[in-house]
Scaffold this motif. Structure first.
Motif, PDB file in Angstrom:
ATOM      1  N   THR A   1      -1.232   5.826  -0.480  1.00 21.94           N
ATOM      2  CA  THR A   1       0.089   5.656   0.116  1.00 21.94           C
ATOM      3  C   THR A   1       0.841   6.981   0.066  1.00 21.94           C
ATOM      4  N   ILE A   2       1.378   7.395   1.217  1.00 23.91           N
ATOM      5  CA  ILE A   2       2.162   8.623   1.311  1.00 23.91           C
ATOM      6  C   ILE A   2       3.616   8.235   1.550  1.00 23.91           C
ATOM      7  N   ILE A   3       4.489   8.630   0.631  1.00 28.62           N
ATOM      8  CA  ILE A   3       5.895   8.229   0.674  1.00 28.62           C
ATOM      9  C   ILE A   3       6.770   9.439   0.964  1.00 28.62           C
ATOM     10  N   GLY A   4       7.743   9.256   1.850  1.00 30.47           N
ATOM     11  CA  GLY A   4       8.656  10.365   2.146  1.00 30.47           C
ATOM     12  C   GLY A   4       9.724   9.934   3.130  1.00 30.47           C
ATOM     13  N   GLY A   5      10.816  10.694   3.198  1.00 27.36           N
ATOM     14  CA  GLY A   5      11.919  10.379   4.094  1.00 27.36           C
ATOM     15  C   GLY A   5      11.644  10.820   5.519  1.00 27.36           C
ATOM     16  N   ASN A   6      12.614  10.565   6.390  1.00 28.04           N
ATOM     17  CA  ASN A   6      12.505  10.986   7.781  1.00 28.04           C
ATOM     18  C   ASN A   6      12.371  12.509   7.866  1.00 28.04           C
ATOM     19  N   GLY A   7      11.463  12.961   8.717  1.00 28.07           N
ATOM     20  CA  GLY A   7      11.298  14.397   8.929  1.00 28.07           C
ATOM     21  C   GLY A   7      10.471  15.104   7.870  1.00 28.07           C
ATOM     22  N   SER A   8       9.856  14.344   6.964  1.00 24.74           N
ATOM     23  CA  SER A   8       9.081  14.986   5.894  1.00 24.74           C
ATOM     24  C   SER A   8       7.644  15.302   6.307  1.00 24.74           C
ATOM     25  N   GLY A   9       7.236  14.872   7.525  1.00 20.87           N
ATOM     26  CA  GLY A   9       5.904  15.213   8.017  1.00 20.87           C
ATOM     27  C   GLY A   9       4.874  14.109   7.914  1.00 20.87           C
ATOM     28  N   LYS A  10       5.292  12.895   7.512  1.00 20.70           N
ATOM     29  CA  LYS A  10       4.331  11.795   7.343  1.00 20.70           C
ATOM     30  C   LYS A  10       3.620  11.441   8.652  1.00 20.70           C
ATOM     31  N   SER A  11       4.409  11.179   9.683  1.00 18.96           N
ATOM     32  CA  SER A  11       3.811  10.790  10.966  1.00 18.96           C
ATOM     33  C   SER A  11       3.049  11.951  11.603  1.00 18.96           C
ATOM     34  N   THR A  12       3.525  13.179  11.376  1.00 22.20           N
ATOM     35  CA  THR A  12       2.796  14.345  11.892  1.00 22.20           C
ATOM     36  C   THR A  12       1.410  14.406  11.277  1.00 22.20           C
ATOM     37  N   LEU A  13       1.312  14.130   9.982  1.00 23.38           N
ATOM     38  CA  LEU A  13       0.009  14.117   9.319  1.00 23.38           C
ATOM     39  C   LEU A  13      -0.898  13.064   9.949  1.00 23.38           C
TER      40      LEU A  13
ATOM     41  N   GLU B   1      -3.706  -6.153   2.546  1.00 24.82           N
ATOM     42  CA  GLU B   1      -4.507  -6.109   1.318  1.00 24.82           C
ATOM     43  C   GLU B   1      -5.803  -6.896   1.471  1.00 24.82           C
ATOM     44  N   LYS B   2      -5.700  -8.073   2.080  1.00 21.50           N
ATOM     45  CA  LYS B   2      -6.864  -8.933   2.241  1.00 21.50           C
ATOM     46  C   LYS B   2      -7.912  -8.286   3.146  1.00 21.50           C
ATOM     47  N   ILE B   3      -7.476  -7.752   4.287  1.00 21.08           N
ATOM     48  CA  ILE B   3      -8.407  -7.147   5.245  1.00 21.08           C
ATOM     49  C   ILE B   3      -9.057  -5.894   4.667  1.00 21.08           C
ATOM     50  N   VAL B   4      -8.252  -5.051   4.012  1.00 16.17           N
ATOM     51  CA  VAL B   4      -8.777  -3.807   3.449  1.00 16.17           C
ATOM     52  C   VAL B   4      -9.788  -4.096   2.345  1.00 16.17           C
ATOM     53  N   GLU B   5      -9.484  -5.060   1.483  1.00 18.10           N
ATOM     54  CA  GLU B   5     -10.392  -5.387   0.377  1.00 18.10           C
ATOM     55  C   GLU B   5     -11.678  -6.013   0.876  1.00 18.10           C
ATOM     56  N   GLU B   6     -11.560  -6.944   1.819  1.00 16.35           N
ATOM     57  CA  GLU B   6     -12.751  -7.641   2.303  1.00 16.35           C
ATOM     58  C   GLU B   6     -13.694  -6.709   3.046  1.00 16.35           C
ATOM     59  N   ASN B   7     -13.142  -5.701   3.722  1.00 14.68           N
ATOM     60  CA  ASN B   7     -13.966  -4.785   4.506  1.00 14.68           C
ATOM     61  C   ASN B   7     -14.191  -3.437   3.828  1.00 14.68           C
ATOM     62  N   ASN B   8     -13.574  -3.250   2.647  1.00 13.73           N
ATOM     63  CA  ASN B   8     -13.697  -2.004   1.891  1.00 13.73           C
ATOM     64  C   ASN B   8     -13.407  -0.783   2.774  1.00 13.73           C
ATOM     65  N   ILE B   9     -12.252  -0.805   3.442  1.00 14.10           N
ATOM     66  CA  ILE B   9     -11.904   0.257   4.381  1.00 14.10           C
ATOM     67  C   ILE B   9     -11.073   1.330   3.661  1.00 14.10           C
ATOM     68  N   THR B  10     -11.476   2.580   3.801  1.00 15.48           N
ATOM     69  CA  THR B  10     -10.661   3.699   3.315  1.00 15.48           C
ATOM     70  C   THR B  10      -9.363   3.711   4.125  1.00 15.48           C
ATOM     71  N   THR B  11      -8.223   3.744   3.424  1.00 19.56           N
ATOM     72  CA  THR B  11      -6.938   3.514   4.097  1.00 19.56           C
ATOM     73  C   THR B  11      -5.876   4.527   3.661  1.00 19.56           C
ATOM     74  N   ILE B  12      -5.098   4.988   4.651  1.00 16.15           N
ATOM     75  CA  ILE B  12      -3.885   5.774   4.361  1.00 16.15           C
ATOM     76  C   ILE B  12      -2.707   5.027   4.933  1.00 16.15           C
ATOM     77  N   MET B  13      -1.706   4.772   4.091  1.00 13.81           N
ATOM     78  CA  MET B  13      -0.499   4.087   4.528  1.00 13.81           C
ATOM     79  C   MET B  13       0.695   4.989   4.266  1.00 13.81           C
ATOM     80  N   ILE B  14       1.531   5.185   5.287  1.00  9.99           N
ATOM     81  CA  ILE B  14       2.760   5.946   5.076  1.00  9.99           C
ATOM     82  C   ILE B  14       3.954   5.013   5.123  1.00  9.99           C
ATOM     83  N   THR B  15       4.964   5.339   4.340  1.00 12.66           N
ATOM     84  CA  THR B  15       6.137   4.480   4.226  1.00 12.66           C
ATOM     85  C   THR B  15       7.318   5.287   3.714  1.00 12.66           C
ATOM     86  N   HIS B  16       8.522   4.723   3.884  1.00 12.40           N
ATOM     87  CA  HIS B  16       9.714   5.327   3.295  1.00 12.40           C
ATOM     88  C   HIS B  16       9.763   5.054   1.798  1.00 12.40           C
TER      89      HIS B  16
END
Length: 209
Positions: free
Chosen positions: A38-50, A194-209
């Motif tokens: 999980t990548i956490i940051g405010g508006n304009g911090s570059g999360k969506s750009t990444l 959580e259910k989908i990621v665990e059942e399929n063992n998918i490498t995941t990146i989630m960005i949020t405020h």
């Protein structure tokens, strides 16, 4: 699984220094197979750009991106889409509103397949989709023919998550995928995530405020 090395992105680079926007500055990151980051940051911090750099929407000014041992730094967005699943903040972006749940899921199922003029709908797929939809506990497994645009934002986002995992992506990108939802619906979508990621063992990146 994913290795980012010295990634830099500057917008308005052709303008003067005062007009330039350094969105990413020499970023390095390594994510192992099966990780949920999980990548956490405010508006304009570059999360969506990444996210956009990983998915190929923007190309870097310098640095490299390697996915599962393959250098994808300059690969087109279309070619990267074979290996990536992405869910956006807006529930309307991941689906075709005028098409049925069945049609949307059939399209998602074929995102990493060779394109052809063969008949696209298979009865066995419909049964698979019903099985997949049932894990959402939203009663959607019996509504395959319903237009997806008539569903609520939370229902649509849950289906988008399911669609993003159907083609077994190497990595799943969640771009503030609950930000447009009310708290109760956001909790439901996070539980589904959580259910989908665990059942399929998918490498995941989630960005949020």
């Amino acid at each position: 699984m994913l290795k980012i090395t010295n990634l830099t992105k500057i917008f308005n680079k052709e303008l003067g220094p005062e007009e330039q926007k350094v969105a990413l500055d020499n970023i390095s990151l390594e994510i192992e197979d099966g990780d949920f980051v999980t990548i956490i940051g405010g508006n304009g911090s570059g999360k969506s750009t990444l996210m956009n750099m990983i998915s190929g929407v923007h190309l870097p000014d310098c640095g490299t991106i390697t996915l599962d041992g393959l250098d994808i730094t300059n690969l087109s967005e279309e070619k990267r889409a074979i290996s990536l699943g992405r869910v956006f903040q807006d529930p309307n972006m991941g689906t075709a509103g005028n098409m049925s749940i069945l049609e949307n899921m059939e399209i998602a199922m074929r995102r990493n397949k060779v394109k052809s003029l063969k008949w696209g709908f298979k009865k066995k797929n419909a049964e698979l989709f019903k099985e997949k939809l049932s894990i959402l506990n939203l009663g959607l497994e019996n509504r395959l023919e319903h237009k997806i645009g008539l569903l609520s934002g939370g229902q649509r986002q849950a289906i988008t998550l399911l669609m993003a995992s159907l083609a077994e992506p190497k990595i799943l990108l969640l771009d503030e995928h609950t930000a447009a939802l009310d708290p109760k619906t956001a909790k439901t979508v996070l539980d589904v995530t959580e259910k989908i990621v665990e059942e399929n063992n998918i490498t995941t990146i989630m960005i949020t405020h």
